[in-house]
Design an enzyme around this catalytic site. Structure first.
Site, short mmCIF file in Angstrom:
data_model
loop_
_atom_site.label_atom_id
_atom_site.label_comp_id
_atom_site.label_asym_id
_atom_site.label_seq_id
_atom_site.Cartn_x
_atom_site.Cartn_y
_atom_site.Cartn_z
N HIS A 210 0.86 -1.19 0.00
CA HIS A 210 0.00 0.00 0.00
C HIS A 210 0.90 1.24 0.00
O HIS A 210 1.17 1.83 1.04
CB HIS A 210 -0.93 -0.02 1.22
CG HIS A 210 -2.08 0.94 1.14
ND1 HIS A 210 -3.40 0.57 1.32
CD2 HIS A 210 -2.12 2.27 0.91
CE1 HIS A 210 -4.18 1.63 1.21
NE2 HIS A 210 -3.43 2.68 0.97
N ASN B 75 -2.00 -1.86 -3.84
CA ASN B 75 -3.04 -0.85 -3.70
C ASN B 75 -2.80 0.30 -4.66
O ASN B 75 -1.70 0.87 -4.69
CB ASN B 75 -3.03 -0.30 -2.27
CG ASN B 75 -4.06 0.79 -2.06
OD1 ASN B 75 -5.26 0.51 -1.94
ND2 ASN B 75 -3.62 2.04 -2.02
N GLU B 76 -3.80 0.63 -5.43
CA GLU B 76 -3.77 1.79 -6.33
C GLU B 76 -2.47 1.91 -7.12
O GLU B 76 -1.73 2.89 -6.99
CB GLU B 76 -4.06 3.09 -5.56
CG GLU B 76 -5.46 3.11 -4.97
CD GLU B 76 -5.88 4.47 -4.42
OE1 GLU B 76 -5.03 5.37 -4.33
OE2 GLU B 76 -7.07 4.62 -4.11
C1 BGC Z 1 -5.38 5.51 -0.57
C2 BGC Z 1 -5.38 5.73 0.92
C3 BGC Z 1 -5.70 7.18 1.23
C4 BGC Z 1 -7.08 7.48 0.68
C5 BGC Z 1 -7.56 8.91 0.95
C6 BGC Z 1 -6.45 6.25 -1.31
O1 BGC Z 1 -5.85 6.86 -2.40
O2 BGC Z 1 -5.35 4.14 -0.86
O3 BGC Z 1 -4.14 5.36 1.42
O4 BGC Z 1 -5.62 7.47 2.58
O5 BGC Z 1 -7.11 7.28 -0.70
O6 BGC Z 1 -6.75 9.84 0.34
#
Ligand code: BGC
Length: 433
Positions: free
Chosen positions: A127, A171-172
């Site tokens: 992440h 993640n993302e």
């Molecule tokens: C991420 C999180 C982040 C959330 C709010 C997402 O892009 O996975 O880590 O805290 O958005 O910004």
């Protein structure tokens, strides 16, 4: 939370129609654990702290490294049946090739702890943060990055221990590839950013970085490397444990074209979102992460209109976003890839607005299910207020955390959402897959 006609007191029927629906909340390791000292972000925080877009280093975060049993107790007591949390590569492999058995045991206990509390774990392997050593030797652009990540995934099998069904590799990835472009623009050249970051060039704060993010294109080479890493890790995980359901999670910006800007929006979406969704077509599931929308005009992204309500992060208050994000995701990955909403939420100091936002989001999600889209879970971001990548100001949590004592207090929104989730809890008694 007082009974209000605006806030549903029961979960829409569509959620009941999906046996085993996961209803919970999400966190990540770096944002909650504290003292993630072997990670690349820890280095970045030291270099940039106070001078640029990072307002604050993560420090102790919310000490979930020690307080995870309390976090899980609270989520289970509130009524949730699932918890998405991360394991930290930098702790598991703090030096290249050296696995910390203590860290592995720590995360094994978390997986067991979740199951014991009736919380189905959804485990994220990566992440945003990597071990410092990984980034220092070229990060995702190193020729063997996919192999190194797959090796870490193999180590993680010991943590998953046959007790985890849903695993997210990365993640993302789209945000990682985007950040690669931004960091290169800020610092220039190649090599580990943390070693070369010039804080004076990071002016404009969070808003400056967000404005830059809307226009730059994710790094194409990093994009390819992330897809390779995802595929290699998926292969390793599934060969060892065919019961695992492996996917990744993608940030969805809900690109909405103004009339006449449809082609611009489609072209804008491909490198920023759709290439990553396309790569998920053969996966066991895909994670939708949605917060707001981005309107697209003939020249690209349009600013949030002045009259629109904004959240602490400056994003437009737009609860319907998750419905659009799920529909768009389904249209790219096709009908055979189930969807989990792995993040959805709002940074606000006004907990009533969190309830209003989530009410709209759940309704939009119910509509996607009514239309036959295979949605299997809703994991709210976030379980607890936490470190928002450079700042503690944006509070996304259902649970507040005192920054001095680390005491946890469930907000009214947590009690409201937990009560809805509780309707599903009996269907998902603690089990291993
Ligand atoms: C991420 C999180 C982040 C959330 C709010 C997402 O892009 O996975 O880590 O805290 O958005 O910004």
């Amino acid at each position: 939370m007082a009974a209000s006609p605006d806030h549903p007191q029961v979960l829409p029927a569509e959620f009941h129609a999906r046996p085993g629906f996961l209803f919970g909340a999400s966190t990540s390791a770096h944002q909650t654990e504290g003292n993630n000292t072997s990670s690349d972000w820890w280095g970045l925080e030291r270099t940039a702290g106070g001078g640029g877009f990072l307002e604050a280093p993560s420090g102790d975060a919310v000490d979930s490294f020690h307080r995870w049993p309390q976090d899980m107790d609270l989520l289970a007591e509130l009524g949730f049946n699932s918890y998405r949390f991360g394991i930290e590569w930098a702790r598991v492999e703090p030096e290249q090739g050296r696995v910390s058995r203590a860290a592995v045991e720590h995360y094994r206990a978390m997986v067991r702890g979740a199951r014991e509390r009736g919380l189905t774990p959804v485990v994220t392997l990566h992440h945003f943060t990597s071990p410092h050593w990984f980034t220092a030797r070229g990060g995702w652009l190193a020729p063997d990055s996919a192999e190194l990540f797959a090796r870490y995934a193999e180590t993680a099998l010991d943590i998953l221990d046959g007790r985890v069904e849903y695993v997210a590799t990365i993640n993302e990835p789209n945000m990682i590839a985007l950040m690669a472009t931004i960091v290169r623009g800020l610092v220039g050249g190649d090599g580990p950013a943390a070693d070369r970051l010039d804080a004076d060039r990071l002016d404009g704060g969070r808003e400056g970085v967000a404005a830059t993010a809307a226009t730059v294109v994710p790094d194409a080479a990093v994009t390819e490397a992330l897809i390779r890493a995802h595929r290699s890790a998926t292969a390793v995980l599934k060969a060892a444990d065919p019961g695992l359901r492996v996917g990744w999670t993608v940030a969805n910006q809900v690109y909405q074209p103004e009339p006449g800007a449809e082609a611009v929006a489609t072209a804008h979406a491909w490198p920023r979102e759709d290439v990553f969704l396309d790569a998920a077509r053969g996966d066991d599931w895909v994670g939708v992460q949605s917060y707001t929308r981005t309107r697209i005009g003939p020249d690209g992204p349009l600013p949030v209109p002045d009259e629109a309500e904004r959240t602490i992060t400056g994003w437009e208050f737009y609860p319907e976003a998750v419905g659009h994000a799920v529909r768009h995701t389904a249209s790219v990955v096709g009908p055979d890839v189930p969807i989990l909403v792995t993040e959805n939420g709002i940074a606000t100091a006004d907990d009533e607005r969190r309830v209003a936002y989530t009410t709209g989001a759940l309704e939009a999600l119910a509509e996607t299910m009514r239309d036959g889209i295979d949605v299997r879970g809703y994991l709210h971001w976030s379980a607890v207020d936490n470190y928002e990548w450079g700042s503690y100001t944006p509070t996304f949590g259902l649970i507040a955390v005192d920054r001095d004592t680390f005491a946890r207090t469930a907000k009214p929104s947590a009690r409201w959402l937990g009560a809805l989730a509780r309707e599903l809890r009996p269907a998902t008694a603690p089990t291993a897959h």
